[in-house]
Design an enzyme around this catalytic site. Structure first.
Site, PDB file in Angstrom:
ATOM      1  N   ALA A   1       7.460  -1.896  -2.209  1.00 28.97           N
ATOM      2  CA  ALA A   1       6.839  -0.584  -2.356  1.00 28.97           C
ATOM      3  C   ALA A   1       7.683   0.292  -3.270  1.00 28.97           C
ATOM      4  O   ALA A   1       7.435   0.398  -4.462  1.00 28.97           O
ATOM      5  CB  ALA A   1       6.641   0.065  -0.984  1.00 28.97           C
TER       6      ALA A   1
ATOM      7  N   GLN B   1      -6.839  -1.905   2.159  1.00 33.26           N
ATOM      8  CA  GLN B   1      -6.254  -1.718   3.489  1.00 33.26           C
ATOM      9  C   GLN B   1      -6.905  -0.525   4.182  1.00 33.26           C
ATOM     10  O   GLN B   1      -7.064   0.547   3.589  1.00 33.26           O
ATOM     11  CB  GLN B   1      -4.745  -1.474   3.420  1.00 33.26           C
ATOM     12  CG  GLN B   1      -4.129  -1.478   4.811  1.00 33.26           C
ATOM     13  CD  GLN B   1      -2.685  -1.055   4.840  1.00 33.26           C
ATOM     14  OE1 GLN B   1      -2.367   0.101   4.616  1.00 33.26           O
ATOM     15  NE2 GLN B   1      -1.800  -2.003   5.117  1.00 33.26           N
TER      16      GLN B   1
ATOM     17  N   LYS C   1      -1.149  -6.015   8.630  1.00 33.99           N
ATOM     18  CA  LYS C   1       0.223  -5.636   8.276  1.00 33.99           C
ATOM     19  C   LYS C   1       0.836  -4.935   9.483  1.00 33.99           C
ATOM     20  O   LYS C   1       0.272  -3.955   9.990  1.00 33.99           O
ATOM     21  CB  LYS C   1       0.237  -4.720   7.053  1.00 33.99           C
ATOM     22  CG  LYS C   1       1.634  -4.393   6.527  1.00 33.99           C
ATOM     23  CD  LYS C   1       1.535  -3.618   5.213  1.00 33.99           C
ATOM     24  CE  LYS C   1       2.918  -3.380   4.600  1.00 33.99           C
ATOM     25  NZ  LYS C   1       3.696  -2.380   5.349  1.00 33.99           N
TER      26      LYS C   1
ATOM     27  N   CYS D   1       1.789   1.938   9.773  1.00 37.29           N
ATOM     28  CA  CYS D   1       2.088   3.303   9.341  1.00 37.29           C
ATOM     29  C   CYS D   1       2.736   4.071  10.491  1.00 37.29           C
ATOM     30  O   CYS D   1       2.134   4.222  11.558  1.00 37.29           O
ATOM     31  CB  CYS D   1       0.822   4.025   8.890  1.00 37.29           C
ATOM     32  SG  CYS D   1       1.121   5.738   8.387  1.00 37.29           S
TER      33      CYS D   1
ATOM     34  N   GLY E   1       9.688  -4.688   2.892  1.00 36.85           N
ATOM     35  CA  GLY E   1      10.883  -3.920   3.217  1.00 36.85           C
ATOM     36  C   GLY E   1      12.127  -4.478   2.559  1.00 36.85           C
ATOM     37  O   GLY E   1      12.406  -5.668   2.644  1.00 36.85           O
ATOM     38  N   ASP E   2      12.865  -3.605   1.889  1.00 35.32           N
ATOM     39  CA  ASP E   2      14.148  -3.953   1.250  1.00 35.32           C
ATOM     40  C   ASP E   2      14.007  -5.011   0.158  1.00 35.32           C
ATOM     41  O   ASP E   2      14.945  -5.764  -0.097  1.00 35.32           O
ATOM     42  CB  ASP E   2      15.171  -4.405   2.288  1.00 35.32           C
ATOM     43  CG  ASP E   2      15.657  -3.252   3.166  1.00 35.32           C
ATOM     44  OD1 ASP E   2      15.157  -2.122   2.985  1.00 35.32           O
ATOM     45  OD2 ASP E   2      16.514  -3.479   4.042  1.00 35.32           O
TER      46      ASP E   2
ATOM     47  N   PRO F   1       0.843  -1.199   0.000  1.00 33.95           N
ATOM     48  CA  PRO F   1       0.000   0.000   0.000  1.00 33.95           C
ATOM     49  C   PRO F   1       0.878   1.248   0.000  1.00 33.95           C
ATOM     50  O   PRO F   1       1.765   1.389   0.834  1.00 33.95           O
ATOM     51  CB  PRO F   1      -0.797  -0.124   1.311  1.00 33.95           C
ATOM     52  CG  PRO F   1       0.058  -0.980   2.200  1.00 33.95           C
ATOM     53  CD  PRO F   1       0.771  -1.932   1.290  1.00 33.95           C
ATOM     54  N   MET F   2       0.646   2.145  -0.959  1.00 31.36           N
ATOM     55  CA  MET F   2       1.416   3.384  -1.056  1.00 31.36           C
ATOM     56  C   MET F   2       0.459   4.556  -1.197  1.00 31.36           C
ATOM     57  O   MET F   2      -0.371   4.573  -2.114  1.00 31.36           O
ATOM     58  CB  MET F   2       2.373   3.330  -2.252  1.00 31.36           C
ATOM     59  CG  MET F   2       3.521   2.359  -2.072  1.00 31.36           C
ATOM     60  SD  MET F   2       4.620   2.305  -3.511  1.00 31.36           S
ATOM     61  CE  MET F   2       3.696   1.208  -4.598  1.00 31.36           C
TER      62      MET F   2
END
Length: 414
Positions: A316, A92, A185, A121, A251-252, A36-37
């Site tokens: 992301a 989400q 999440k 978040c 992540g990463d 989600p962005m």
């Protein structure tokens, strides 16, 4: 949104997300997900990454309270299509009230494959409202949020029966088109014992679990994205819970070839490079790149941790820069730009937002080749100064033709 009695006639059957995990495992790979962005996870972009191998896409975080009260918010925040190829999508929500979340899930359920609660978040405004990462300190509340939502969806007639085992995928999707998932999440705590307690509370009885799958972002609320993810936390949590439910890591995830861990579902992936990029000398050398993209801290002999119970990868920033990441491309190919532009024509975006997508896709990205940008920094700045689509398309056509992209520049994908 259409009246409830007309929704089933208009909407395509939805595959249960657990079935997507099952399909990925049958193909001996991990499930691929788009994170989600805020602003960016709109329909045109979700369709683009799906065309290049992404299995499951998240919407931007939607505030449940506003979603419930405003039809304008619903139309703006949840962009879906009832025609064309179906893109499996998770809505989400940001919520701290079980009634608000369950009502929002009820409104969204006909249009998506599942609902997800944001407990990650880190932004100050969200935490001040007891949303996002602030919920990591409220495990009982999170449990109540998912339980109330599951009960509401069941009352609405959606197939949300508790899976009895990790492998009971078929039973979770016995009702064609009616299965919906419920997931969470999260981030991690500095004291991982608190994270373990949080997951146990939210998961409930592992044989009749409260959530269908879990996404872990192994950074704390206060850890910036420039700091590598906590691999020890990821290893611990996937080993403890990865056999009980599907676990994704967020992540990463910069390229498939530079992940800082291994898995039996992570066979060596072919690396596809873009041959039409401008020369390195024409690209800015001051752009930022992940300092430890492969998790070895500059030491290629450093062994990677093995994660046999990891089920999926979520990206992301890297997908924003390279929608073809999960198709094996180390940098964004012109073909992805073609596909994105075609989807924008069918699912329009504001000009400035779409141009931002283009500058990300045509930049250096997060791959190992710093000279792989489709446009130089000067060229990317130029398109941000344009005030209409005609100028943008004409300029992209001109550059693409000059770079050997074929006659006519940008390809119109039907």
């Amino acid at each position: 949104m259409e009246a409830p009695e007309k929704q089933d006639e208009l909407l395509q059957p939805k595959i249960h997300p657990l079935k997507l995990f099952d399909i990925a495992r049958s193909q001996k790979r991990l499930l691929y997900a788009c994170a989600p962005m805020v602003r960016y996870s709109k329909l045109a972009f979700r369709r683009t990454v799906h065309d290049f191998g992404t299995d499951l896409c998240w919407t931007p975080m939607i505030l449940a309270k506003e979603f419930n009260r405003s039809s304008i918010a619903r139309d703006s925040d949840l962009t879906v299509s009832t025609t064309g190829k179906d893109v499996p999508t998770i809505a989400q929500f940001g919520a701290n009230d079980p009634t608000e979340l369950s009502r929002a899930a009820s409104l969204a359920a006909p249009f998506v494959n599942g609902v997800d609660l944001n407990c990650g978040c880190p932004q100050g405004w969200a935490c001040a409202e007891t949303l996002g990462a602030a919920l990591m300190e409220r495990r009982e509340l999170v449990r109540d949020l998912v339980l109330t939502t599951r009960e509401r969806l069941a009352q609405d007639g959606w197939a949300v029966d508790h899976p009895t085992t990790f492998s009971s995928i078929a039973s979770a999707a016995e009702t064609p088109g009616r299965g919906r998932s419920i997931s969470v999440k999260i981030r991690v705590h500095k004291d991982l014992r608190k994270t373990v307690d949080f997951i146990r509370t939210v998961l409930g009885n592992e044989h009749r679990r409260n959530i269908d799958f879990l996404t872990i972002h192994p950074r704390t609320r206060n850890t910036p994205s420039s700091v590598p993810i906590n691999l020890e936390a990821l290893e611990l949590l996937t080993s403890m819970f990865g056999e009980k439910l599907p676990v994704l890591v967020s992540g990463d995830v910069f390229t498939l070839a530079t992940l800082p861990y291994t898995s039996h579902l992570l066979d060596a992936e072919p690396t596809i490079t873009t041959a039409t990029a401008p020369s390195p000398s024409s690209s800015s050398s001051t752009e930022e790149f992940p300092s430890d993209a492969d998790g070895t801290n500059g030491n290629p002999s450093k062994p990677k941790i093995h994660l046999p119970h990891l089920s999926g990868l979520m990206s992301a920033r890297a997908l924003l820069a390279n929608p073809a990441l999960f198709a094996g491309y180390s940098s964004c190919p012109w073909e992805a730009v073609d596909v994105f532009m075609s989807h924008v024509a069918r699912a329009p975006l504001p000009l400035k937002l779409a141009v931002h997508h283009l500058t990300e896709m045509c930049g250096s990205g997060f791959g190992p080749d710093r000279g792989a940008a489709l446009l130089t920094k000067k060229e990317r700045v130029r398109i941000t100064e344009m005030g209409n689509w005609i100028d943008v398309i004409d300029y992209m056509d001109e550059v693409r033709s000059q770079r050997g992209g074929g006659e006519g520049g940008i390809v119109r994908v039907i």
